[in-house]
Design a protein around this motif. Structure first.
Motif, PDB file in Angstrom:
ATOM      1  N   ILE A 164       0.837  -1.199   0.000  1.00 34.72           N
ATOM      2  CA  ILE A 164       0.000   0.000   0.000  1.00 34.72           C
ATOM      3  C   ILE A 164       0.870   1.247   0.000  1.00 34.72           C
ATOM      4  O   ILE A 164       0.594   2.206  -0.732  1.00 34.72           O
ATOM      5  N   LYS A 165       1.923   1.258   0.786  1.00 34.52           N
ATOM      6  CA  LYS A 165       2.823   2.418   0.825  1.00 34.52           C
ATOM      7  C   LYS A 165       3.486   2.644  -0.531  1.00 34.52           C
ATOM      8  O   LYS A 165       3.592   3.780  -0.998  1.00 34.52           O
ATOM      9  N   MET A 166       3.939   1.574  -1.171  1.00 34.02           N
ATOM     10  CA  MET A 166       4.578   1.717  -2.483  1.00 34.02           C
ATOM     11  C   MET A 166       3.572   2.208  -3.520  1.00 34.02           C
ATOM     12  O   MET A 166       3.908   3.048  -4.369  1.00 34.02           O
ATOM     13  N   ARG A 167       2.353   1.719  -3.472  1.00 38.93           N
ATOM     14  CA  ARG A 167       1.334   2.168  -4.411  1.00 38.93           C
ATOM     15  C   ARG A 167       1.037   3.655  -4.224  1.00 38.93           C
ATOM     16  O   ARG A 167       0.919   4.394  -5.195  1.00 38.93           O
ATOM     17  N   ASP A 168       0.951   4.107  -2.967  1.00 43.11           N
ATOM     18  CA  ASP A 168       0.711   5.522  -2.699  1.00 43.11           C
ATOM     19  C   ASP A 168       1.874   6.383  -3.174  1.00 43.11           C
ATOM     20  O   ASP A 168       1.675   7.481  -3.716  1.00 43.11           O
TER      21      ASP A 168
END
Length: 159
Positions: free
Chosen positions: A124-128
């Motif tokens: 999720i952090k990488m996608r954001d």
């Protein structure tokens, strides 16, 4: 006692043992189904294989134990063996063994859950971060308008 009567009692005992064995094998299948969820098709295939196995064992028992003659004693013995097994050991066997296996697998399941949480967090952090670099962060934040009057929706967004 005569030899014939002794042989008949022995045949009844073998039939009962076969019934106990059939019930035990089916409990193994039930345990496997509890540990790994199966689709309907696989359950049907397992049941067909189980009944083929039971047929072959019964055929062997009747052929060698009673010269191929199907008698009520064989059916009654197998049914009694299944009944006694299910009323004694069978009641607690699957539940107890399932609990023991789940207890032994608890550390593995805990580690799998923690690794999945960590992976999901970083995903999720990488996608954001990727959305922020492309400038898509604000696009996805706004919810699409679902009203029938499109003009009112557009004017509300512009204000």
């Amino acid at each position: 006692m005569s030899e014939t009567i002794i042989r008949e009692w022995y045949f009844l005992l073998c039939s009962m043992l076969a019934g106990i064995f059939f019930a035990f094998v089916y409990d193994q299948i039930r345990l496997l189904r509890r540990l790994w969820r199966h689709g309907r098709m696989l359950v049907d295939v397992e049941d067909i294989l189980y009944w083929i196995f039971c047929f072959l064992v019964s055929f062997y028992l009747l052929y060698y134990g009673n010269y191929g003659v199907v008698r009520f004693v064989a059916v009654l013995g197998a049914a009694l063996g299944m009944f006694f097994y299910s009323k004694t050991v069978g009641r607690v066997y699957v539940k107890g063994l399932y609990c023991i296996i789940m207890y032994l697998l608890a550390p593995y399941r805990f580690m799998k859950m923690m690794l999945t949480r960590i992976r999901n967090h970083f995903t999720i952090k990488m996608r954001d971060l990727m959305r922020a670099k492309r400038g898509e962060g604000e696009k996805h934040a706004a919810k699409p308008c679902k009203t029938k009057k499109r003009e009112a929706c557009i004017s509300a967004k512009q204000k």
